[in-house]
Every structure is written in C-alpha cells, then in structure tokens.
Write a protein that holds these residues in place. Structure first.
Motif, PDB file in Angstrom:
ATOM      1  N   PRO A   9       0.581  -1.005   0.109  1.00  0.00           N
ATOM      2  CA  PRO A   9       0.127   0.331   0.300  1.00  0.00           C
ATOM      3  C   PRO A   9       0.885   1.403  -0.165  1.00  0.00           C
ATOM      4  N   LEU A  10       0.485   1.870  -0.618  1.00  0.00           N
ATOM      5  CA  LEU A  10       1.055   3.495  -0.812  1.00  0.00           C
ATOM      6  C   LEU A  10      -0.150   4.272  -1.057  1.00  0.00           C
ATOM      7  N   ALA A  11      -0.810   5.489  -0.019  1.00  0.00           N
ATOM      8  CA  ALA A  11      -1.097   6.715   0.185  1.00  0.00           C
ATOM      9  C   ALA A  11       0.055   7.547  -0.433  1.00  0.00           C
ATOM     10  N   HIS A  12      -0.506   7.994  -1.214  1.00  0.00           N
ATOM     11  CA  HIS A  12       0.197   9.461  -1.171  1.00  0.00           C
ATOM     12  C   HIS A  12      -0.373  10.426  -3.044  1.00  0.00           C
ATOM     13  N   THR A  13      -0.952  11.445  -2.043  1.00  0.00           N
ATOM     14  CA  THR A  13      -1.145  11.824  -3.257  1.00  0.00           C
ATOM     15  C   THR A  13      -1.095  13.988  -3.718  1.00  0.00           C
ATOM     16  N   PHE A  14      -0.994  14.200  -4.931  1.00  0.00           N
ATOM     17  CA  PHE A  14      -0.378  15.671  -4.947  1.00  0.00           C
ATOM     18  C   PHE A  14      -0.884  16.118  -6.274  1.00  0.00           C
ATOM     19  N   THR A  15      -0.865  17.130  -6.627  1.00  0.00           N
ATOM     20  CA  THR A  15      -1.316  17.278  -7.648  1.00  0.00           C
ATOM     21  C   THR A  15       0.337  18.758  -8.706  1.00  0.00           C
ATOM     22  N   ALA A  16       0.331  18.600  -9.654  1.00  0.00           N
ATOM     23  CA  ALA A  16       1.697  19.072 -10.539  1.00  0.00           C
ATOM     24  C   ALA A  16       1.099  19.058 -11.406  1.00  0.00           C
ATOM     25  N   PRO A  17       1.457  20.383 -12.349  1.00  0.00           N
ATOM     26  CA  PRO A  17       1.550  19.808 -13.174  1.00  0.00           C
ATOM     27  C   PRO A  17       1.828  18.686 -15.229  1.00  0.00           C
ATOM     28  N   ILE A  18       1.578  19.321 -16.070  1.00  0.00           N
ATOM     29  CA  ILE A  18       2.001  18.273 -16.946  1.00  0.00           C
ATOM     30  C   ILE A  18       3.493  18.909 -17.525  1.00  0.00           C
ATOM     31  N   GLN A  19       4.384  18.119 -17.203  1.00  0.00           N
ATOM     32  CA  GLN A  19       6.148  18.288 -18.163  1.00  0.00           C
ATOM     33  C   GLN A  19       6.155  18.202 -19.462  1.00  0.00           C
ATOM     34  N   LYS A  20       6.627  18.649 -20.383  1.00  0.00           N
ATOM     35  CA  LYS A  20       6.900  18.528 -22.210  1.00  0.00           C
ATOM     36  C   LYS A  20       8.264  18.971 -21.986  1.00  0.00           C
ATOM     37  N   ASP A  21       8.653  18.954 -20.688  1.00  0.00           N
ATOM     38  CA  ASP A  21      10.912  19.440 -21.452  1.00  0.00           C
ATOM     39  C   ASP A  21      11.216  18.359 -20.987  1.00  0.00           C
ATOM     40  N   THR A  48      -4.219   6.623  -9.547  1.00  0.00           N
ATOM     41  CA  THR A  48      -5.378   7.160 -10.442  1.00  0.00           C
ATOM     42  C   THR A  48      -4.612   8.744 -11.114  1.00  0.00           C
ATOM     43  N   ILE A  49      -5.353   8.732 -12.194  1.00  0.00           N
ATOM     44  CA  ILE A  49      -4.824  10.781 -12.364  1.00  0.00           C
ATOM     45  C   ILE A  49      -6.561  11.124 -12.153  1.00  0.00           C
ATOM     46  N   ASP A  50      -6.662  11.963 -11.888  1.00  0.00           N
ATOM     47  CA  ASP A  50      -7.956  12.139 -12.328  1.00  0.00           C
ATOM     48  C   ASP A  50      -8.496  11.357 -11.878  1.00  0.00           C
ATOM     49  N   GLY A  51      -8.693  10.470 -11.369  1.00  0.00           N
ATOM     50  CA  GLY A  51      -9.462   9.570 -11.331  1.00  0.00           C
ATOM     51  C   GLY A  51      -9.571   8.769 -12.253  1.00  0.00           C
ATOM     52  N   HIS A  52      -8.519   8.067 -12.763  1.00  0.00           N
ATOM     53  CA  HIS A  52      -8.195   6.669 -13.212  1.00  0.00           C
ATOM     54  C   HIS A  52      -7.681   6.142 -13.514  1.00  0.00           C
ATOM     55  N   PRO A  53      -7.673   4.907 -13.686  1.00  0.00           N
ATOM     56  CA  PRO A  53      -6.376   4.547 -13.316  1.00  0.00           C
ATOM     57  C   PRO A  53      -5.624   4.155 -14.078  1.00  0.00           C
ATOM     58  N   PHE A  54      -4.354   4.106 -13.366  1.00  0.00           N
ATOM     59  CA  PHE A  54      -2.976   3.536 -14.337  1.00  0.00           C
ATOM     60  C   PHE A  54      -1.967   3.249 -13.317  1.00  0.00           C
ATOM     61  N   ASN A  55      -0.956   1.671 -13.866  1.00  0.00           N
ATOM     62  CA  ASN A  55       0.156   1.497 -13.511  1.00  0.00           C
ATOM     63  C   ASN A  55       2.074   2.055 -14.451  1.00  0.00           C
ATOM     64  N   VAL A  85      -0.923  21.821 -17.399  1.00  0.00           N
ATOM     65  CA  VAL A  85      -2.104  21.853 -16.546  1.00  0.00           C
ATOM     66  C   VAL A  85      -1.829  20.833 -15.676  1.00  0.00           C
ATOM     67  N   GLU A  86      -2.787  21.003 -14.733  1.00  0.00           N
ATOM     68  CA  GLU A  86      -2.766  20.529 -13.492  1.00  0.00           C
ATOM     69  C   GLU A  86      -3.158  18.903 -13.714  1.00  0.00           C
ATOM     70  N   VAL A  87      -2.759  17.334 -13.350  1.00  0.00           N
ATOM     71  CA  VAL A  87      -3.566  16.512 -12.655  1.00  0.00           C
ATOM     72  C   VAL A  87      -3.482  16.559 -11.382  1.00  0.00           C
ATOM     73  N   THR A  88      -4.201  15.398 -10.300  1.00  0.00           N
ATOM     74  CA  THR A  88      -4.700  15.200  -9.583  1.00  0.00           C
ATOM     75  C   THR A  88      -3.975  13.598  -9.744  1.00  0.00           C
ATOM     76  N   VAL A  89      -3.044  13.269  -8.612  1.00  0.00           N
ATOM     77  CA  VAL A  89      -2.506  12.076  -9.511  1.00  0.00           C
ATOM     78  C   VAL A  89      -2.240  11.267  -7.391  1.00  0.00           C
ATOM     79  N   HIS A  90      -2.825  10.035  -7.008  1.00  0.00           N
ATOM     80  CA  HIS A  90      -2.815   9.630  -6.261  1.00  0.00           C
ATOM     81  C   HIS A  90      -1.749   7.990  -6.480  1.00  0.00           C
TER      82      HIS A  90
END
Length: 96
Positions: A9-21, A48-55, A85-90
């Motif tokens: 288990p890992l419980a860490h949530t943050f909001t960060a801007p998308i980067q492309k460089d 999750t990123i903005d509520g959508h699952p990812f690995n 643009v900011e995304v919320t990552v959990h």
C-alpha cells in the motif's frame, strides 16, 4: 525461484502540472518522491490520475524527484495533455 511480487500500500496524493521538456514526451514530477519511496531508483506503482487508473514506473530524474511518464492514451482519456495543465495523482500501490 524468486519471491512473488506483491503490491504494497502507498497512499500519496499530489497535484502537479504536466511537463513536456525532458526525457519523456509527457510527464509529471512527483514531489518528495525520494523520501517517500526511500530510493532514487525506478519504482513500479499503480494509482489514479484525475480518477482514472494507471500503472507506471516512476523514473529517477537524477536531480532528486522521480518523473511519472504519462501515456498518450491516458492523456486523451482525462482530456489533458498540454504543458502546465494540472493533474491530481493518487499513488495507491508500490510493486516490489
């Protein structure tokens, strides 16, 4: 035979801007990741990123924090792919 890889288990949530460089086409920087994860090596995670699952594999930046690469399909799904643009990552799980 190696031990099976079990999620931790890992419980860490943050909001960060998308980067492309950088080393990846699209990514976010995970703040305080080296302290959170206890390593500066690559780490496989799920969440999750903005509520959508990812690995994904968090990649060390070489400067301290890890980068979380964002797949194009996920960016399309959440409707966000522009730099700044900011995304919320959990982060929910760490795979060891």
């Amino acid at each position: 035979m190696p031990a099976p890889k079990t999620p931790q288990p890992l419980a860490h949530t943050f909001t960060a801007p998308i980067q492309k460089d950088g080393a990846f086409a699209t990514y976010v920087t995970v703040p305080d990741s080296a302290e959170l994860l206890g390593t500066r090596r690559p780490v496989k995670v799920g969440g999750t990123i903005d509520g959508h699952p990812f690995n994904a594999t968090l990649m060390p930046s070489g400067e301290g924090p890890h980068w979380l690469p964002l797949k194009i399909a996920l960016c399309k799904l959440i409707g966000k792919d522009a730099a700044g643009v900011e995304v919320t990552v959990h982060l929910e799980q760490r795979f060891s």
